[in-house]
Write an enzyme that holds these catalytic residues in place. Structure first.
Site: not given
Length: 126
Positions: A77, A103-105
């Site tokens: 994401c 994963s979210c960045v």
């Protein structure tokens, strides 16, 4: 062998890539942004509405491949602003009830100045 997945129910690729590829027992979907596939426009405003459109686009690609959200094993994401994290999660968790790895960045900028983008990997085997 690879199989290209393509549906008019999700936005057409805006570059030299496929909406998704099936390789073996896995579906690898390109990142989806909140484009309305009916007209190619970004209509949704705000993180909640944009996330909803992204999820609809992902759902259409999964359906075209003969699967659904319950088979997603990994998401990546991208958020324009990490301040939107909680609001994004509130929509995200309605769709990804199986809680895939994620994963979210936060990124500096997303295509078409949208607020979020999500890519998925789904397992197509038994």
């Amino acid at each position: 062998m690879f199989k290209i997945i393509s549906t008019v129910k999700a936005p057409a690729a805006i570059g030299p890539y496929s909406q998704a590829i099936v390789a073996g027992d896995f579906l690898f979907a390109s990142g989806q942004i909140p484009i309305n596939p009916a007209n190619g426009a970004i209509e949704a405003e705000g993180i909640e509405a944009q996330t909803e459109q992204v999820m609809k686009n992902i759902g259409a690609i999964l359906a075209e491949a003969g699967t659904d959200y319950t088979h997603v094993v990994k998401t990546t994401c991208f958020l324009d602003d990490m301040g939107d994290f909680a609001a994004f999660n509130a929509v995200y968790e309605k769709y990804f009830t199986g809680k895939p790895a994620r994963s979210c960045v936060a990124v500096k900028k997303l295509p078409k100045d949208v607020l979020c983008e999500v890519e998925v990997v789904a397992y197509l085997g038994e």
